[in-house]
Design an enzyme around this catalytic site. Structure first.
Site, PDB file in Angstrom:
ATOM      1  N   THR A 121       0.855  -1.186   0.000  1.00 28.57           N
ATOM      2  CA  THR A 121       0.000   0.000   0.000  1.00 28.57           C
ATOM      3  C   THR A 121       0.891   1.236   0.000  1.00 28.57           C
ATOM      4  OG1 THR A 121      -1.694  -1.195   1.235  1.00 28.57           O
ATOM      5  CG2 THR A 121      -1.830   1.209   1.229  1.00 28.57           C
ATOM      6  N   GLY A 251     -18.492  -1.970  18.472  1.00 30.39           N
ATOM      7  CA  GLY A 251     -17.525  -2.559  19.391  1.00 30.39           C
ATOM      8  C   GLY A 251     -16.598  -1.512  19.958  1.00 30.39           C
ATOM      9  N   GLY A 255      -8.541  -1.832  14.628  1.00 32.60           N
ATOM     10  CA  GLY A 255      -7.108  -1.805  14.914  1.00 32.60           C
ATOM     11  C   GLY A 255      -6.385  -2.516  13.791  1.00 32.60           C
ATOM     12  N   CYS A 258      -3.710  -2.185   8.953  1.00 30.76           N
ATOM     13  CA  CYS A 258      -4.185  -1.509   7.740  1.00 30.76           C
ATOM     14  C   CYS A 258      -5.014  -0.261   8.028  1.00 30.76           C
ATOM     15  CB  CYS A 258      -4.991  -2.484   6.881  1.00 30.76           C
ATOM     16  SG  CYS A 258      -3.975  -3.762   6.110  1.00 30.76           S
TER      17      CYS A 258
END
Length: 446
Positions: A121, A251, A255, A258
């Site tokens: 990326t 939630g 995390g 990415c």
């Protein structure tokens, strides 16, 4: 096809093993000799369901080789895939030092025409910059391709072999056709774009998914105050084809390696072209604050008596079915508790060694079983929704806890699970299931 994969992290290793599974001849390269030794001995340095068995099968068939010799891999391959890490700098920008160095080494080792593919990326424009860098180091002809990955840790093999789509960014028609042939066995959804658009698709996709997560968490926080159930709200929203049900699970926030990295990087990319990405900044802010709702609930329950309490922690990985603890909400939550004088007893089925290695603080009792972490605790907080926790006997759990207080940060349990127990139970955005503290949670200052 002859393929070299440079980098054996999640993306490189899973991609290499899966290409070999398809019958291609793959060489995976890494500078770390210890990691290569583990791979050559039949081990896998990451936890990913099904990967170890698939790698062993491909090595036995002669389709998969692991080495530290990058030049060897480049010379024997027609397609060179860069899958090295681009970790965040303190500014949030992607650190391109590793991919730059790998590109230079590839250029210097080339012995003929190659297709150089970037799976890492990278910010928009990186492929062009790398191509220019490589052309300064070789006279050999090559074509550049952007091939962003969209795999999810914990289901990476499935995502690679059965992808939603394949994005190919290329300027050369021949190189694009080669990528199409390589991926045709996996899906019919192969989209060919220009290179810069392919680079942007990766960041835009992750930013949008992160936005959905932060949005539903904000809705969950409102649900707690107005008496609605966020799980029912999300279900009702998900039936709308324009919205869809995925990534609408409330939630303690996202995390991993990415979403946190890519959202911050996209904010920086926008900043470099004099554009303030206000929406994405808010997404990051919401996500950062969401994990502290667990602490706010503990504060509301114990008040000034929280220091000195023992809190059991179930789940350390950022998500189930992985040992990855990078940017896991558990890191900040446990650090804050320890700093407040709380004794934490922590357990995770897979990720405990990795978490313990990077936590770097005393004050945590590391447990080998879930029940051990709960034994004698004043409260239990659930931070990762492992299947092991879903199958627990809540009546037995109630007996081993010092106080039957359960804070479910992933909405793992349902009303029928709690029936017949005396738990003071707190979840995310489901106030009708909560027992005990109902008042507004105090806001902590950090």
């Amino acid at each position: 096809m002859n393929i070299a994969i440079i980098g054996t992290g999640y993306v490189g290793l899973v991609s290499g093993v899966c290409y070999a599974k398809l019958g291609h001849r793959v060489v995976c390269v890494d500078k770390d000799p210890e990691k290569i030794a583990v791979l050559n001995s039949g081990g896998i340095p990451i936890y990913e369901p099904g990967l170890k068995e698939m790698a062993a099968e491909s090595r036995l068939a002669g389709h998969l080789v692991f080495t530290t010799d990058l030049a060897f891999a480049v010379r024997r391959s027609d397609i060179i895939m860069l899958a090295v890490g681009t970790p965040p700098l303190p500014s949030g920008e992607a650190n391109l030092a590793y991919i730059d160095q790998a590109a230079i080494e590839i250029a210097e080792a080339m012995n003929g025409y190659k297709i150089v593919v970037v799976k890492s990326t990278v910010p928009v424009g990186t492929n062009e910059r790398l191509a220019k860098l490589m052309r300064s180091r070789t006279i050999m002809r090559f074509d550049s391709v952007s091939l962003p990955e969209f795999l999810r840790e914990g289901s990476a093999v499935e995502d690679t072999l059965r992808p939603d789509r394949i994005i190919v960014g290329a300027e050369c028609e021949g190189a694009a056709e080669q990528m199409i042939r390589l991926h045709e066995p996996l899906t019919e959804q192969i989209i060919v774009t220009d290179i810069r658009s392919a680079e942007m698709i990766k960041y835009a996709s992750n930013a949008f998914l992160a936005t959905k997560i932060s949005f539903i968490n904000e809705i969950a926080n409102i649900c707690e105050k107005v008496g609605a159930d966020v799980t029912k709200v999300a279900e009702g929203m998900g039936y709308d084809k324009r919205i869809g049900p995925s990534f609408l699970k409330a939630g303690i926030g996202y995390g991993g390696s990415c979403f946190p990295k890519d959202t911050r990087a996209l904010i920086q990319i926008a900043g470099h072209v004099d554009y303030e990405f206000k929406l994405l900044r808010s997404v990051v802010e919401v996500n950062q604050d969401q994990r502290f709702n667990v602490i706010r609930k503990l504060e509301a329950i114990f008040g000034s008596e929280l220091p000195g309490k023992t809190i059991g922690v179930w789940g350390l990985a950022f998500k189930p079915n992985t040992d990855d603890v990078r940017d896991s909400p558990a890191l900040e939550i446990i650090r804050h508790l320890v700093d407040r004088g709380v004794k934490a007893k922590a357990y995770d089925p897979i990720a405990l060694p990795n978490f313990r290695a990077i936590f770097g603080k005393e004050g945590v009792e590391w447990c080998n079983k879930a029940e051990e972490a709960a034994q004698g605790a004043d409260a239990l907080i659930l931070l990762t929704e492992w299947d092991e926790f879903a199958g627990v006997d809540l009546a037995r759990l109630q007996r081993v806890l010092k106080q039957p207080i359960l804070i479910d940060g992933r909405n793992l349990f349902k009303e029928e699970h709690l029936a017949g127990t005396d738990f003071a139970y707190y979840s995310v955005g489901r106030p009708s299931l909560s027992k005990g503290v109902k008042e507004r949670m105090p806001v902590l200052q950090f």
